[in-house]
Scaffold this active site. Structure first.
Site, PDB file in Angstrom:
ATOM      1  N   SER A   1       0.862  -1.190   0.000  1.00  0.00           N
ATOM      2  CA  SER A   1       0.000   0.000   0.000  1.00  0.00           C
ATOM      3  C   SER A   1       0.896   1.237   0.000  1.00  0.00           C
ATOM      4  O   SER A   1       2.002   1.196   0.567  1.00  0.00           O
ATOM      5  CB  SER A   1      -0.864   0.020   1.263  1.00  0.00           C
ATOM      6  OG  SER A   1      -1.502   1.276   1.400  1.00  0.00           O
TER       7      SER A   1
ATOM      8  N   TYR B   1      -1.279  -0.630  10.404  1.00  0.00           N
ATOM      9  CA  TYR B   1      -1.484  -1.155   9.045  1.00  0.00           C
ATOM     10  C   TYR B   1      -0.383  -0.663   8.115  1.00  0.00           C
ATOM     11  O   TYR B   1       0.222  -1.438   7.365  1.00  0.00           O
ATOM     12  CB  TYR B   1      -2.861  -0.702   8.551  1.00  0.00           C
ATOM     13  CG  TYR B   1      -3.125  -0.929   7.078  1.00  0.00           C
ATOM     14  CD1 TYR B   1      -3.542  -2.169   6.614  1.00  0.00           C
ATOM     15  CD2 TYR B   1      -2.964   0.110   6.151  1.00  0.00           C
ATOM     16  CE1 TYR B   1      -3.792  -2.372   5.253  1.00  0.00           C
ATOM     17  CE2 TYR B   1      -3.212  -0.087   4.808  1.00  0.00           C
ATOM     18  CZ  TYR B   1      -3.627  -1.334   4.356  1.00  0.00           C
ATOM     19  OH  TYR B   1      -3.861  -1.533   3.020  1.00  0.00           O
TER      20      TYR B   1
HETATM   21  P1  NAP Z   1     -11.218  -6.503   0.987  1.00  0.00           P
HETATM   22  O1  NAP Z   1     -12.184  -6.038  -0.048  1.00  0.00           O
HETATM   23  O2  NAP Z   1     -11.473  -6.176   2.426  1.00  0.00           O
HETATM   24  O3  NAP Z   1     -11.042  -8.096   0.834  1.00  0.00           O
HETATM   25  C1  NAP Z   1     -10.201  -8.763   1.712  1.00  0.00           C
HETATM   26  C2  NAP Z   1     -10.027 -10.196   1.269  1.00  0.00           C
HETATM   27  O4  NAP Z   1      -9.062 -10.821   2.153  1.00  0.00           O
HETATM   28  C3  NAP Z   1     -11.280 -11.031   1.396  1.00  0.00           C
HETATM   29  O5  NAP Z   1     -11.273 -11.993   0.356  1.00  0.00           O
HETATM   30  C4  NAP Z   1     -11.116 -11.715   2.765  1.00  0.00           C
HETATM   31  O6  NAP Z   1     -11.817 -12.940   2.886  1.00  0.00           O
HETATM   32  C5  NAP Z   1      -9.640 -11.974   2.743  1.00  0.00           C
HETATM   33  N1  NAP Z   1      -9.023 -12.185   4.054  1.00  0.00           N
HETATM   34  C6  NAP Z   1      -9.017 -11.356   5.139  1.00  0.00           C
HETATM   35  N2  NAP Z   1      -8.320 -11.901   6.141  1.00  0.00           N
HETATM   36  C7  NAP Z   1      -7.862 -13.098   5.702  1.00  0.00           C
HETATM   37  C8  NAP Z   1      -7.112 -14.157   6.288  1.00  0.00           C
HETATM   38  N3  NAP Z   1      -6.663 -14.072   7.547  1.00  0.00           N
HETATM   39  N4  NAP Z   1      -6.839 -15.250   5.540  1.00  0.00           N
HETATM   40  C9  NAP Z   1      -7.293 -15.345   4.267  1.00  0.00           C
HETATM   41  N5  NAP Z   1      -8.011 -14.386   3.655  1.00  0.00           N
HETATM   42  C10 NAP Z   1      -8.311 -13.287   4.379  1.00  0.00           C
HETATM   43  O7  NAP Z   1      -9.744  -5.976   0.688  1.00  0.00           O
HETATM   44  P2  NAP Z   1      -9.115  -5.143  -0.548  1.00  0.00           P
HETATM   45  O8  NAP Z   1      -9.413  -3.720  -0.347  1.00  0.00           O
HETATM   46  O9  NAP Z   1      -9.430  -5.812  -1.830  1.00  0.00           O
HETATM   47  O10 NAP Z   1      -7.567  -5.305  -0.192  1.00  0.00           O
HETATM   48  C11 NAP Z   1      -6.737  -6.303  -0.749  1.00  0.00           C
HETATM   49  C12 NAP Z   1      -5.306  -5.926  -0.430  1.00  0.00           C
HETATM   50  O11 NAP Z   1      -5.038  -4.624  -0.960  1.00  0.00           O
HETATM   51  C13 NAP Z   1      -4.999  -5.836   1.066  1.00  0.00           C
HETATM   52  O12 NAP Z   1      -3.720  -6.364   1.328  1.00  0.00           O
HETATM   53  C14 NAP Z   1      -5.017  -4.345   1.346  1.00  0.00           C
HETATM   54  O13 NAP Z   1      -4.215  -3.986   2.437  1.00  0.00           O
HETATM   55  C15 NAP Z   1      -4.453  -3.817   0.035  1.00  0.00           C
HETATM   56  N6  NAP Z   1      -4.789  -2.408  -0.226  1.00  0.00           N
HETATM   57  C16 NAP Z   1      -6.082  -2.012  -0.387  1.00  0.00           C
HETATM   58  C17 NAP Z   1      -6.363  -0.665  -0.612  1.00  0.00           C
HETATM   59  C18 NAP Z   1      -7.754  -0.150  -0.801  1.00  0.00           C
HETATM   60  O14 NAP Z   1      -7.951   1.086  -0.814  1.00  0.00           O
HETATM   61  N7  NAP Z   1      -8.750  -1.012  -0.956  1.00  0.00           N
HETATM   62  C19 NAP Z   1      -5.308   0.253  -0.660  1.00  0.00           C
HETATM   63  C20 NAP Z   1      -4.003  -0.191  -0.489  1.00  0.00           C
HETATM   64  C21 NAP Z   1      -3.756  -1.538  -0.273  1.00  0.00           C
HETATM   65  P3  NAP Z   1     -13.371 -12.965   3.431  1.00  0.00           P
HETATM   66  O15 NAP Z   1     -14.200 -12.364   2.324  1.00  0.00           O
HETATM   67  O16 NAP Z   1     -13.665 -14.397   3.670  1.00  0.00           O
HETATM   68  O17 NAP Z   1     -13.382 -12.118   4.658  1.00  0.00           O
END
Ligand code: NAP
Length: 248
Positions: free
Chosen positions: A143, A157
């Site tokens: 991130s 985070y």
């Molecule tokens: P999200 O929509 O909250 O989805 C999270 C995913 O991770 C879901 O599939 C969830 O499964 C799974 N998960 C959570 N904890 C887990 C665990 N302990 N073991 C296995 N799976 C797990 O997240 P996102 O926004 O797409 O983010 C994906 C990545 O991008 C993350 O690493 C986040 O830090 C990074 N990121 C996101 C943003 C943003 O603005 N969205 C910005 C920078 C970085 P369930 O559905 O079963 O809960």
């Protein structure tokens, strides 16, 4: 060579977008998730309806036995992994550091850091030419928080993503001679469910004015960079961190 991708947290957000694009690029895909089986099933069903090969596997990436089972099952059902997307990650309620308890810090660091290490370890055992593998590629989802710090929201985070950046650089060098490339993407404000976990589902709408491009990003815009880094088009790219943050 059969292309087999494991996407941790592939059931929603950036992970799900990556899964859809991976199918277009000829991968068989394992969609890992934690609890939300319905969401994982929806992704698998729509991939299968489009003629792609995908399975959904529940595993908590912060639990070593779960990660070992996950990769063993992928061996049996899809073949040895050739591409790993270390995407699963969490953030928690927005607060200052002095209010963060031990349990929260442990959850954030264990899932975001140790989970990514465990998955990388299992992938390397299968990919590395040193272990009889045929090589592969890993993309870590970090991130821009790692360089901005997320003050007042979630410094824990941001710090966990700093660890992922460092892991990307070190691991890339460690396995560079063994046919494995390791890179990271660093998204900015992307429209996904993750912001609800921080207590602000509409966070991107509030903060998009701070982005030079004046908008939030879409999960697919991150997925495209992930797929490029995994592809042969990126054959001389390793240890790189690509910001996908609208200029922020
Ligand atoms: P999200 O929509 O909250 O989805 C999270 C995913 O991770 C879901 O599939 C969830 O499964 C799974 N998960 C959570 N904890 C887990 C665990 N302990 N073991 C296995 N799976 C797990 O997240 P996102 O926004 O797409 O983010 C994906 C990545 O991008 C993350 O690493 C986040 O830090 C990074 N990121 C996101 C943003 C943003 O603005 N969205 C910005 C920078 C970085 P369930 O559905 O079963 O809960």
């Amino acid at each position: 060579m059969n292309k087999v991708m494991v996407i941790t947290g592939g059931s929603r957000g950036i992970g799900a977008a990556t899964a859809y694009l991976a199918i277009d690029r000829g991968y068989a895909v394992c969609i890992n998730y934690l609890h939300n089986q319905e969401a994982a099933k929806r992704v698998v069903d729509s991939i299968q309806q489009a003629g792609g090969k995908a399975i959904a596997l529940a595993a908590d990436i912060s639990v070593e036995a779960d990660v070992i089972d996950l990769f063993n099952t992928v061996d049996t059902k899809l073949g040895k992994v050739t591409a790993l997307v270390n995407n699963a990650g969490i953030l928690e309620q927005q607060m200052r550091v002095e209010n963060m308890d031990f349990a929260r810090l442990q959850r954030v660091f264990t899932i975001n850091i140790i989970g990514s290490f465990l998955c990388a370890r299992e992938a390397i055992k299968r990919m590395s030419t040193k272990h009889g593998g045929r090589g592969g590629a890993i993309v870590n989802v970090s991130s821009v928080a790692s360089r901005l710090g997320s003050a007042g929201e979630y410094v824990d985070y941001a710090a966990s993503k700093g660890a992922i950046d460092t892991m990307t650089i070190g691991l890339a060098k460690e396995v560079a001679e063994e046919g494995i490339r390791v890179n990271a993407v660093r998204p900015g404000f992307i429209y996904t469910d993750i912001h609800a976990s921080g207590g602000e589902p509409n966070r991107v709408e509030r903060v998009k004015e701070f982005v030079p491009m004046k908008r939030g990003g879409q999960a697919m815009e991150v997925a495209r960079a992930i797929l490029w880094l995994l592809s042969d088009e990126a054959s001389y790219t390793t240890g790189s961190l690509i910001d996908i943050a609208g200029g922020r």
